[in-house]
Design an enzyme around this catalytic site. Structure first.
Site, PDB file in Angstrom:
ATOM      1  N   GLU A  60       2.609  -0.885  -0.088  1.00 41.70           N
ATOM      2  CA  GLU A  60       1.356  -1.431  -0.577  1.00 41.70           C
ATOM      3  C   GLU A  60       0.576  -1.959   0.614  1.00 41.70           C
ATOM      4  O   GLU A  60       0.988  -2.926   1.264  1.00 41.70           O
ATOM      5  CB  GLU A  60       1.575  -2.562  -1.586  1.00 41.70           C
ATOM      6  CG  GLU A  60       0.243  -3.097  -2.120  1.00 41.70           C
ATOM      7  CD  GLU A  60       0.390  -4.347  -2.980  1.00 41.70           C
ATOM      8  OE1 GLU A  60      -0.265  -4.416  -4.034  1.00 41.70           O
ATOM      9  OE2 GLU A  60       1.150  -5.259  -2.590  1.00 41.70           O
ATOM     10  N   ILE A  61      -0.538  -1.301   0.920  1.00 44.01           N
ATOM     11  CA  ILE A  61      -1.392  -1.735   2.024  1.00 44.01           C
ATOM     12  C   ILE A  61      -2.354  -2.790   1.509  1.00 44.01           C
ATOM     13  O   ILE A  61      -3.258  -2.503   0.728  1.00 44.01           O
ATOM     14  CB  ILE A  61      -2.172  -0.548   2.619  1.00 44.01           C
ATOM     15  CG1 ILE A  61      -1.218   0.539   3.103  1.00 44.01           C
ATOM     16  CG2 ILE A  61      -3.082  -1.025   3.747  1.00 44.01           C
ATOM     17  CD1 ILE A  61      -0.294   0.110   4.216  1.00 44.01           C
ATOM     18  N   ARG A  62      -2.148  -4.036   1.928  1.00 43.10           N
ATOM     19  CA  ARG A  62      -2.974  -5.154   1.482  1.00 43.10           C
ATOM     20  C   ARG A  62      -4.134  -5.357   2.457  1.00 43.10           C
ATOM     21  O   ARG A  62      -4.013  -6.087   3.445  1.00 43.10           O
ATOM     22  CB  ARG A  62      -2.122  -6.409   1.364  1.00 43.10           C
ATOM     23  CG  ARG A  62      -1.195  -6.444   0.149  1.00 43.10           C
ATOM     24  CD  ARG A  62      -1.964  -6.635  -1.159  1.00 43.10           C
ATOM     25  NE  ARG A  62      -2.711  -7.876  -1.151  1.00 43.10           N
ATOM     26  CZ  ARG A  62      -2.225  -9.046  -1.605  1.00 43.10           C
ATOM     27  NH1 ARG A  62      -1.016  -9.090  -2.116  1.00 43.10           N
ATOM     28  NH2 ARG A  62      -2.963 -10.140  -1.581  1.00 43.10           N
ATOM     29  N   ARG A 118      -6.988  -7.464  -2.697  1.00 41.81           N
ATOM     30  CA  ARG A 118      -6.882  -8.472  -3.747  1.00 41.81           C
ATOM     31  C   ARG A 118      -7.958  -9.561  -3.641  1.00 41.81           C
ATOM     32  O   ARG A 118      -8.229 -10.093  -2.575  1.00 41.81           O
ATOM     33  CB  ARG A 118      -5.494  -9.119  -3.687  1.00 41.81           C
ATOM     34  CG  ARG A 118      -5.196 -10.084  -4.811  1.00 41.81           C
ATOM     35  CD  ARG A 118      -4.971  -9.365  -6.132  1.00 41.81           C
ATOM     36  NE  ARG A 118      -3.746  -8.603  -6.138  1.00 41.81           N
ATOM     37  CZ  ARG A 118      -3.640  -7.381  -6.656  1.00 41.81           C
ATOM     38  NH1 ARG A 118      -4.694  -6.784  -7.169  1.00 41.81           N
ATOM     39  NH2 ARG A 118      -2.486  -6.754  -6.646  1.00 41.81           N
ATOM     40  N   HIS A 160      -2.649 -11.305 -12.762  1.00 44.97           N
ATOM     41  CA  HIS A 160      -1.738 -12.287 -12.157  1.00 44.97           C
ATOM     42  C   HIS A 160      -2.059 -13.688 -12.668  1.00 44.97           C
ATOM     43  O   HIS A 160      -3.218 -14.085 -12.693  1.00 44.97           O
ATOM     44  CB  HIS A 160      -1.872 -12.276 -10.634  1.00 44.97           C
ATOM     45  CG  HIS A 160      -1.701 -10.928 -10.009  1.00 44.97           C
ATOM     46  ND1 HIS A 160      -2.697  -9.977 -10.016  1.00 44.97           N
ATOM     47  CD2 HIS A 160      -0.643 -10.378  -9.363  1.00 44.97           C
ATOM     48  CE1 HIS A 160      -2.261  -8.893  -9.402  1.00 44.97           C
ATOM     49  NE2 HIS A 160      -1.026  -9.114  -8.992  1.00 44.97           N
ATOM     50  N   LYS A 202       0.078  -3.673 -14.669  1.00 44.03           N
ATOM     51  CA  LYS A 202       0.900  -4.636 -13.937  1.00 44.03           C
ATOM     52  C   LYS A 202       0.589  -6.057 -14.400  1.00 44.03           C
ATOM     53  O   LYS A 202      -0.572  -6.452 -14.476  1.00 44.03           O
ATOM     54  CB  LYS A 202       0.646  -4.515 -12.433  1.00 44.03           C
ATOM     55  CG  LYS A 202       1.428  -5.522 -11.588  1.00 44.03           C
ATOM     56  CD  LYS A 202       1.018  -5.423 -10.128  1.00 44.03           C
ATOM     57  CE  LYS A 202       1.695  -6.504  -9.290  1.00 44.03           C
ATOM     58  NZ  LYS A 202       1.193  -6.539  -7.898  1.00 44.03           N
ATOM     59  N   ARG A 223      12.903  -9.435 -10.343  1.00 41.51           N
ATOM     60  CA  ARG A 223      12.531  -8.397  -9.374  1.00 41.51           C
ATOM     61  C   ARG A 223      13.612  -7.324  -9.258  1.00 41.51           C
ATOM     62  O   ARG A 223      13.337  -6.227  -8.769  1.00 41.51           O
ATOM     63  CB  ARG A 223      12.206  -9.030  -8.023  1.00 41.51           C
ATOM     64  CG  ARG A 223      10.972  -9.922  -8.107  1.00 41.51           C
ATOM     65  CD  ARG A 223      10.584 -10.523  -6.784  1.00 41.51           C
ATOM     66  NE  ARG A 223       9.425 -11.400  -6.923  1.00 41.51           N
ATOM     67  CZ  ARG A 223       8.159 -11.011  -6.886  1.00 41.51           C
ATOM     68  NH1 ARG A 223       7.880  -9.726  -6.711  1.00 41.51           N
ATOM     69  NH2 ARG A 223       7.171 -11.876  -7.022  1.00 41.51           N
ATOM     70  N   GLN A 231       9.813 -13.197  -3.812  1.00 39.88           N
ATOM     71  CA  GLN A 231      10.134 -11.836  -3.384  1.00 39.88           C
ATOM     72  C   GLN A 231      11.414 -11.796  -2.557  1.00 39.88           C
ATOM     73  O   GLN A 231      11.633 -12.613  -1.683  1.00 39.88           O
ATOM     74  CB  GLN A 231       8.990 -11.247  -2.554  1.00 39.88           C
ATOM     75  CG  GLN A 231       7.800 -10.800  -3.371  1.00 39.88           C
ATOM     76  CD  GLN A 231       6.755 -10.101  -2.520  1.00 39.88           C
ATOM     77  OE1 GLN A 231       6.798 -10.144  -1.291  1.00 39.88           O
ATOM     78  NE2 GLN A 231       5.784  -9.471  -3.168  1.00 39.88           N
TER      79      GLN A 231
END
Length: 253
Positions: free
Chosen positions: A39-41, A73, A146, A173, A214, A239
């Site tokens: 995932e490229i943030r 985001r 979220h 999600k 997770r 995480q």
């Protein structure tokens, strides 16, 4: 069937490594740790312009051979984008349209992102713009929500996922902050219900109380689970590292 790149998520949940610093170095490390996806943030990497974003994604994919989820985001959903909302959406959109309409400089569809994550809370027009661009390229759409303060009640969580699918999600999600084990159980029930209905979801309970989801949520229907590359730096509370999740999942399978 739900795919991201060549990954068939119907067969097995994918471990997503969150890339939030030193993109090439961190991506290579994630690949060695066994990540299935990256995932490229853009917001955490501080990438604000199209040229840098295109080149970063191209290099990451070339170096690792892994599919890429593109995420930029918003602050209200836990991100760090600094700038106008229109610019945030434009960057996401143009990363797909650039691949679609231009093959100059060696850029092609295979060099671009394989999926995009756009928030359910984004304005409808902006959200639709990103979704349309991604789908025009045949890419996977994740519509996310979220809640960093609480876990909505069971029916509300189901409604959030339903709204994500109505918005155009291939994968819905939902990440929440549990206040009790009952909250965690409700989230797992939501995932199982969605899976049994034939829908692809990603469900995460954040923080210490939800940390085990997770590795457990994939057994209840979640098709993605997110992990850190460095234990000292993570994008969300609770995480595991990529290699830790891979090892635990293998033990439980």
């Amino acid at each position: 069937m739900i795919h991201i790149g060549q990954l068939d998520l119907e067969k097995k949940a994918a471990v997503v490594a969150v890339i939030l610093e030193k993109p090439l170095e961190t991506s290579r490390k994630a690949a060695k740790m066994g990540a299935d996806l990256l995932e490229i943030r853009l917001d955490l990497l501080g990438i604000r312009d199209l040229e840098t974003a295109v080149e970063t994604i191209r290099k990451v994919k070339s170096e690792t051979g892994l599919p890429v989820i593109l995420t930029n985001r918003s602050i209200k959903e836990g991100g760090k984008w600094e700038g106008r909302e229109d610019d945030r959406i434009e960057l996401l959109t143009n990363l797909f349209f650039t691949n679609l309409i231009s093959l100059k400089d060696g850029i092609s569809l295979k060099d671009g992102p394989d999926a995009v994550d756009i928030e359910l809370s984004a304005g409808r027009e902006a959200r639709d713009q990103v979704i349309k661009a991604a789908k025009a390229c045949g890419k996977t759409v994740i519509v996310s929500s979220h809640d960093f303060s609480k876990t909505p009640v069971f029916q509300e969580m189901k409604t959030i996922l339903e709204e994500a699918f109505l918005a155009g999600a291939d994968i819905a999600k939902l990440a929440v902050m549990p206040q009790s084990r009952r909250d965690v159980l409700d989230l797992l029930r939501v995932a199982l219900d969605a899976r049994e209905a034939g829908n692809a979801v990603c469900t995460i309970a954040m923080g210490k109380l939800g940390k085990h989801t997770r590795v457990i949520a994939p057994f209840y229907g979640s098709v993605l689970t997110y992990a850190a590359v460095d234990s000292e730096v993570s994008a969300a509370p609770g995480q595991f590292q990529v290699d830790e999740i891979k090892k635990i999942l293998e033990l439980l399978e």
